[in-house]
Scaffold this motif. Structure first.
Motif, PDB file in Angstrom:
ATOM      1  N   ALA A 133     -30.355  41.980  13.200  1.00  0.00           N
ATOM      2  CA  ALA A 133     -31.194  41.209  12.321  1.00  0.00           C
ATOM      3  C   ALA A 133     -32.310  41.603  12.164  1.00  0.00           C
ATOM      4  N   GLU A 134     -32.746  41.463  10.846  1.00  0.00           N
ATOM      5  CA  GLU A 134     -34.220  42.059  10.214  1.00  0.00           C
ATOM      6  C   GLU A 134     -34.419  40.893   9.995  1.00  0.00           C
ATOM      7  N   LEU A 135     -35.512  40.161  10.257  1.00  0.00           N
ATOM      8  CA  LEU A 135     -36.792  39.050   9.881  1.00  0.00           C
ATOM      9  C   LEU A 135     -37.163  39.206   8.686  1.00  0.00           C
ATOM     10  N   PRO A 136     -37.627  37.707   7.943  1.00  0.00           N
ATOM     11  CA  PRO A 136     -37.619  37.974   6.766  1.00  0.00           C
ATOM     12  C   PRO A 136     -39.785  38.562   6.804  1.00  0.00           C
ATOM     13  N   ALA A 137     -40.465  39.398   6.137  1.00  0.00           N
ATOM     14  CA  ALA A 137     -40.944  39.850   5.810  1.00  0.00           C
ATOM     15  C   ALA A 137     -42.314  38.658   5.266  1.00  0.00           C
ATOM     16  N   GLY A 138     -43.191  38.582   6.683  1.00  0.00           N
ATOM     17  CA  GLY A 138     -44.479  37.668   6.217  1.00  0.00           C
ATOM     18  C   GLY A 138     -44.344  36.355   6.537  1.00  0.00           C
ATOM     19  N   VAL A 139     -42.985  35.877   6.736  1.00  0.00           N
ATOM     20  CA  VAL A 139     -43.114  33.881   7.291  1.00  0.00           C
ATOM     21  C   VAL A 139     -42.375  34.186   9.065  1.00  0.00           C
ATOM     22  N   GLN A 140     -42.653  33.171   9.345  1.00  0.00           N
ATOM     23  CA  GLN A 140     -42.770  32.802  10.898  1.00  0.00           C
ATOM     24  C   GLN A 140     -42.616  31.302  10.849  1.00  0.00           C
ATOM     25  N   PRO A 141     -41.946  30.417  10.547  1.00  0.00           N
ATOM     26  CA  PRO A 141     -42.394  29.169  10.882  1.00  0.00           C
ATOM     27  C   PRO A 141     -42.268  28.825  11.808  1.00  0.00           C
ATOM     28  N   ARG A 142     -43.065  27.707  12.293  1.00  0.00           N
ATOM     29  CA  ARG A 142     -43.269  27.384  13.782  1.00  0.00           C
ATOM     30  C   ARG A 142     -43.188  26.216  13.886  1.00  0.00           C
ATOM     31  N   ILE A 143     -42.707  25.004  15.183  1.00  0.00           N
ATOM     32  CA  ILE A 143     -43.138  23.641  15.174  1.00  0.00           C
ATOM     33  C   ILE A 143     -44.042  23.467  17.061  1.00  0.00           C
ATOM     34  N   ARG A 144     -44.953  23.056  16.422  1.00  0.00           N
ATOM     35  CA  ARG A 144     -45.636  22.500  17.732  1.00  0.00           C
ATOM     36  C   ARG A 144     -45.875  20.827  18.289  1.00  0.00           C
ATOM     37  N   PRO A 145     -45.128  19.934  18.988  1.00  0.00           N
ATOM     38  CA  PRO A 145     -44.543  19.412  19.027  1.00  0.00           C
ATOM     39  C   PRO A 145     -46.183  18.623  19.709  1.00  0.00           C
ATOM     40  N   ALA A 146     -45.955  17.152  19.988  1.00  0.00           N
ATOM     41  CA  ALA A 146     -46.838  16.482  19.724  1.00  0.00           C
ATOM     42  C   ALA A 146     -47.162  16.153  21.589  1.00  0.00           C
ATOM     43  N   GLY A 147     -47.434  17.521  22.450  1.00  0.00           N
ATOM     44  CA  GLY A 147     -48.067  17.591  23.407  1.00  0.00           C
ATOM     45  C   GLY A 147     -46.960  17.435  24.804  1.00  0.00           C
ATOM     46  N   GLN A 148     -47.612  17.192  25.860  1.00  0.00           N
ATOM     47  CA  GLN A 148     -46.741  16.485  27.068  1.00  0.00           C
ATOM     48  C   GLN A 148     -45.915  15.334  26.730  1.00  0.00           C
ATOM     49  N   ALA A 149     -46.832  13.875  26.249  1.00  0.00           N
ATOM     50  CA  ALA A 149     -45.916  13.810  26.117  1.00  0.00           C
ATOM     51  C   ALA A 149     -44.331  13.593  25.121  1.00  0.00           C
ATOM     52  N   PHE A 150     -44.932  14.331  24.321  1.00  0.00           N
ATOM     53  CA  PHE A 150     -43.339  14.344  23.722  1.00  0.00           C
ATOM     54  C   PHE A 150     -42.276  15.398  24.936  1.00  0.00           C
ATOM     55  N   GLU A 151     -43.396  16.381  25.336  1.00  0.00           N
ATOM     56  CA  GLU A 151     -41.871  16.637  26.644  1.00  0.00           C
ATOM     57  C   GLU A 151     -41.277  15.872  27.370  1.00  0.00           C
ATOM     58  N   ASP A 152     -41.849  14.801  27.541  1.00  0.00           N
ATOM     59  CA  ASP A 152     -41.411  13.902  28.713  1.00  0.00           C
ATOM     60  C   ASP A 152     -40.433  13.053  28.114  1.00  0.00           C
ATOM     61  N   LEU A 153     -40.711  12.767  26.629  1.00  0.00           N
ATOM     62  CA  LEU A 153     -39.901  11.372  25.916  1.00  0.00           C
ATOM     63  C   LEU A 153     -38.401  12.600  25.335  1.00  0.00           C
ATOM     64  N   VAL A 154     -38.620  13.355  25.333  1.00  0.00           N
ATOM     65  CA  VAL A 154     -37.562  14.088  24.794  1.00  0.00           C
ATOM     66  C   VAL A 154     -36.446  14.390  26.514  1.00  0.00           C
ATOM     67  N   ALA A 155     -37.097  14.487  27.983  1.00  0.00           N
ATOM     68  CA  ALA A 155     -36.834  14.710  29.181  1.00  0.00           C
ATOM     69  C   ALA A 155     -35.996  13.106  28.989  1.00  0.00           C
ATOM     70  N   ALA A 156     -36.796  11.985  29.216  1.00  0.00           N
ATOM     71  CA  ALA A 156     -36.229  11.168  29.016  1.00  0.00           C
ATOM     72  C   ALA A 156     -35.139  10.583  28.206  1.00  0.00           C
ATOM     73  N   MET A 157     -35.271  11.529  27.166  1.00  0.00           N
ATOM     74  CA  MET A 157     -34.159  10.340  26.149  1.00  0.00           C
ATOM     75  C   MET A 157     -32.834  11.125  26.200  1.00  0.00           C
ATOM     76  N   HIS A 158     -32.921  12.458  26.520  1.00  0.00           N
ATOM     77  CA  HIS A 158     -31.616  13.483  26.972  1.00  0.00           C
ATOM     78  C   HIS A 158     -31.134  12.700  28.588  1.00  0.00           C
ATOM     79  N   ALA A 159     -31.627  12.509  28.922  1.00  0.00           N
ATOM     80  CA  ALA A 159     -31.261  11.830  30.225  1.00  0.00           C
ATOM     81  C   ALA A 159     -30.771  10.880  30.903  1.00  0.00           C
ATOM     82  N   GLN A 160     -31.422  10.225  29.388  1.00  0.00           N
ATOM     83  CA  GLN A 160     -31.206   8.005  29.099  1.00  0.00           C
ATOM     84  C   GLN A 160     -31.829   7.483  30.536  1.00  0.00           C
ATOM     85  N   HIS A 161     -33.266   8.311  30.774  1.00  0.00           N
ATOM     86  CA  HIS A 161     -33.811   6.901  31.716  1.00  0.00           C
ATOM     87  C   HIS A 161     -34.892   6.035  30.307  1.00  0.00           C
TER      88      HIS A 161
END
Length: 672
Positions: A133-161
């Motif tokens: 597949a050919e990606l659209p020219a010149g468009v590349q959106p990205r998300i920057r999560p809110a630091g280490q807190a985001f990483e830890d909270l996502v892991a806890a949320m999925h593991a239900q801790h």
């Protein structure tokens, strides 16, 4: 990592997948475990643990019981795994759907969900679901999560801790310890929010991640049951935007152009504040979130002094004081050895490592590796290692375990057959492991949340590919896909849509642009001619990668800092070529960059990825030592102050001293 345990789990899985009628425990003990020494009780415990691990991977271990004919013929229990158990359903995608899917997978900037998205795409490749597949020219959106807190909270949320953290309460302005059950994470109004049940208050609460004042601690020995049918986007839809307030600040004359452009035309008089000092101007700056503005104002150091409101002044002082205390703390006795990314600790210092890779981690990788090799025969071994983000040595260790694994009888035709003698990896016997396993909850969240986020781009929402690929992935993800509703990413639609359209048209037609641009590092406005190359975003902040004729090199320009943008009518030059990285990097390293050693606390560990650290080593307290290249070191005191005690400069010493002096001067403004 226990190679023997990995091999045992893999052999058990192969044995249970390749039996029609099931295998008795005695057969498994003899032919798979080769166990002749342990007692029946000890073996039974080990077997139950292994079954639990396979169930954790999603495989349904069936128990079949045959009743005996009489008292002298006891019942017989057999075990098996169905051929379709935990297999990713076939997903057939059109080129347009693949384009949207790849963009969605690349949204996550550095986060753990970024790795999950890569794994999910690899599974689709292994199932034959992805086409070129050919990606659209010149468009590349990205998300920057809110630091280490985001990483830890996502892991806890999925593991239900449940988790604990220190939180700056908006109602009292005081730091409080919170114990919560994380239900969902999402972004709205430019802020990341956690929705959780506060155990101490016994009710649902919203927490802004910008108000967390400590690292997140996951209570791994405890668990909770999440709210049924929880939808983070619906929760955020009912959230009212913070009201606009006004901050009064005194700014050094002729400085901080960016702050001045946002100030109100007529400063609001502050009762009892007196007049600004000589050489300073009083500004009234509108804002919504005090913590977000405090982060910015703290980064300006002594160039700005907060007059009011008290909440903002307190927040700025707290950040500066924390940064100053960290900058002056004793330096850890750790160094980078030459030519290695491993830390050197003095005698007696024992580092606390991050979570070790386990046999389960290795097995999870192998279950991706076999179907990947089946559908990508003959790849060079280094290319395969790069695809999986591991070293060649780690890959060869995996392959050596795989070629010793197979059916219980152990004949040559009953083993996985993989060859890499000429450095090109081929597999001729897969023992029914050629189909990838289902998406994990993290993989489903990464793709489905990414697809939902792309709705903010009209050019992708048109044509129906976004909707159709979302429906196909929801069907393939099953129950894990339903859990994606606990995550809601920010909208990626740009604020400066006029500049975006001008840039997109210039990229499409190959036309040079002239822009007037504000640089916060130089605190000045300049005019430049540029050749536009690519557009990309971090959340709803959009950037234009271009060849700058003034700098004679690649530069990244934030669209919200472009004050004017127009076409010159001239074609772009032959030297205008985009950077090699994909997705595009926000910072492009150069040979003449300054190499800076930064210490990051556990709360600020994510900054190592944000700034593309070249080397990192773990510290005993859970923090990191990071070696980062910076093209402009003048703003490093701003960097240290902005992060309020989560980062400090260790080397070069002159930069560390400059940051300490800047923090001291900034704090001196508030001594009275």
């Amino acid at each position: 990592m226990s190679a023997s345990r990995t091999e045992r789990l893999l052999n058990l899985l192969i044995a249970l997948l390749n039996t029609t009628y099931g295998l008795r425990r005695s057969e498994l003990r003899d032919k798979v475990y080769h166990d002749t020494t342990s007692t029946d009780v000890a073996f039974g415990r080990m077997f139950e643990r292994d079954k639990g691990e396979l169930r954790h991977f999603g495989f349904d271990v069936e128990t079949v019981t045959d009743k005996g004919w009489g008292s002298d013929d006891p019942a017989t229990t057999r075990y098996r795994i169905g051929k379709e158990s935990n297999r990713l359903p076939d997903v057939s995608l059109t080129p347009a759907e693949c384009t949207v899917l790849i963009l969605a997978a690349q949204l996550w900037e550095h986060a753990a969900l970024g790795s999950a998205a890569v794994n999910a795409v690899r599974k689709l490749q292994a199932s034959g679901g992805l086409v070129d597949a050919e990606l659209p020219a010149g468009v590349q959106p990205r998300i920057r999560p809110a630091g280490q807190a985001f990483e830890d909270l996502v892991a806890a949320m999925h593991a239900q801790h449940p988790v604990t953290f220190s939180y700056l309460a908006g109602s009292t302005g005081k730091e409080e310890e919170r114990l919560v059950e994380p239900w969902g994470l999402g972004s709205r109004f430019g802020q990341w929010y956690l929705v959780a049940r506060d155990r101490n208050r016994g009710d649902k609460r919203f927490f802004r991640l910008s108000r967390l004042t400590s690292a997140v601690t996951v209570l791994e020995k405890e668990s909770f049951t999440p709210l049924a049918d929880f939808n983070m986007r619906a929760e955020l839809a009912g959230l009212a935007e913070l009201p606009i307030r006004t901050a009064v600040v005194d700014v050094q004359s002729g400085r901080l152009h960016g702050l001045r452009t946002r100030a109100l035309p007529d400063p609001v008089p502050e009762a009892g504040a007196g007049l600004p000092e000589a050489g300073r101007d009083r500004l009234s700056v509108p804002y919504r979130d005090a913590e977000t503005l405090a982060e910015e104002l703290a980064s300006y150091g002594p160039r700005v002094r907060v007059v009011s409101p008290p909440e903002l002044l307190t927040s700025v002082r707290r950040r500066l004081a924390a940064a100053a205390a960290f900058a002056s703390a004793p330096v850890p006795p750790v160094a980078f050895p030459a030519g290695s990314s491993q830390p050197v600790f003095p005698a007696g210092a024992a580092p606390r490592r991050g979570r070790k890779r386990t046999s389960e981690d290795q097995l999870a990788r192998m279950l991706q590796l076999v179907p990947f090799l089946v559908h990508n025969q003959g790849l060079h071994i280094s290319e395969v290692a790069a695809k999986f983000g591991i070293t060649r040595q780690e890959l060869e260790a995996d392959l050596r375990i795989l070629i010793c694994s197979g059916l219980p009888e152990g004949y040559p035709d009953d083993l996985l057959d993989i060859q890499w003698d000429d450095d090109h990896v081929t597999i001729t016997e897969d023992l029914d492991l050629k189909r990838p396993v289902r998406f994990t909850v993290e993989e489903a969240c990464a793709l489905l949340t990414g697809l939902e986020t792309l709705n903010g781009l009209p050019e992708l929402a048109e044509g129906g590919a976004l909707e159709s690929v979302t429906l196909k992935l929801m069907a393939a993800a099953g129950e894990e896909g339903l859990k994606a509703a606990a995550l809601s990413a920010p909208e990626v639609g740009p604020g400066n849509s006029a500049a975006l359209e001008t840039a997109r048209e210039a990229i499409r037609t190959g036309t040079r642009l002239r822009l007037r641009y504000f640089s916060p590092l130089r605190d000045s406005v300049s005019e430049r001619d540029i050749d536009p190359l690519r557009l990309y975003s971090l959340d709803n902040t959009w950037y234009l990668e271009a060849y700058c004729h003034s700098a004679q090199g690649l530069r990244n320009f934030r669209l919200d800092r472009i004050e004017a943008l127009e076409s010159t009518g001239l074609p772009v030059s032959d030297s205008a070529k985009p950077g090699d990285s994909f997705p595009v990097k926000l910072f492009t390293p150069n040979d003449d960059d300054a190499v800076v050693v930064v210490e990051l606390t556990r709360r600020g560990a994510g900054l190592a990825d944000d700034y593309y650290a070249e080397r990192t080593v773990a510290l005993p307290d859970g923090g990191l030592l990071a070696e980062i290249r910076f093209g402009n070191t003048d703003w490093l005191p701003m960097f240290v102050a902005q992060h309020g005690g989560a980062a400090r400069i260790l080397h070069p010493e002159e930069l560390a001293e400059a940051s300490r002096e800047g923090l001291s001067a900034a704090l001196a403004q508030y001594e009275d």
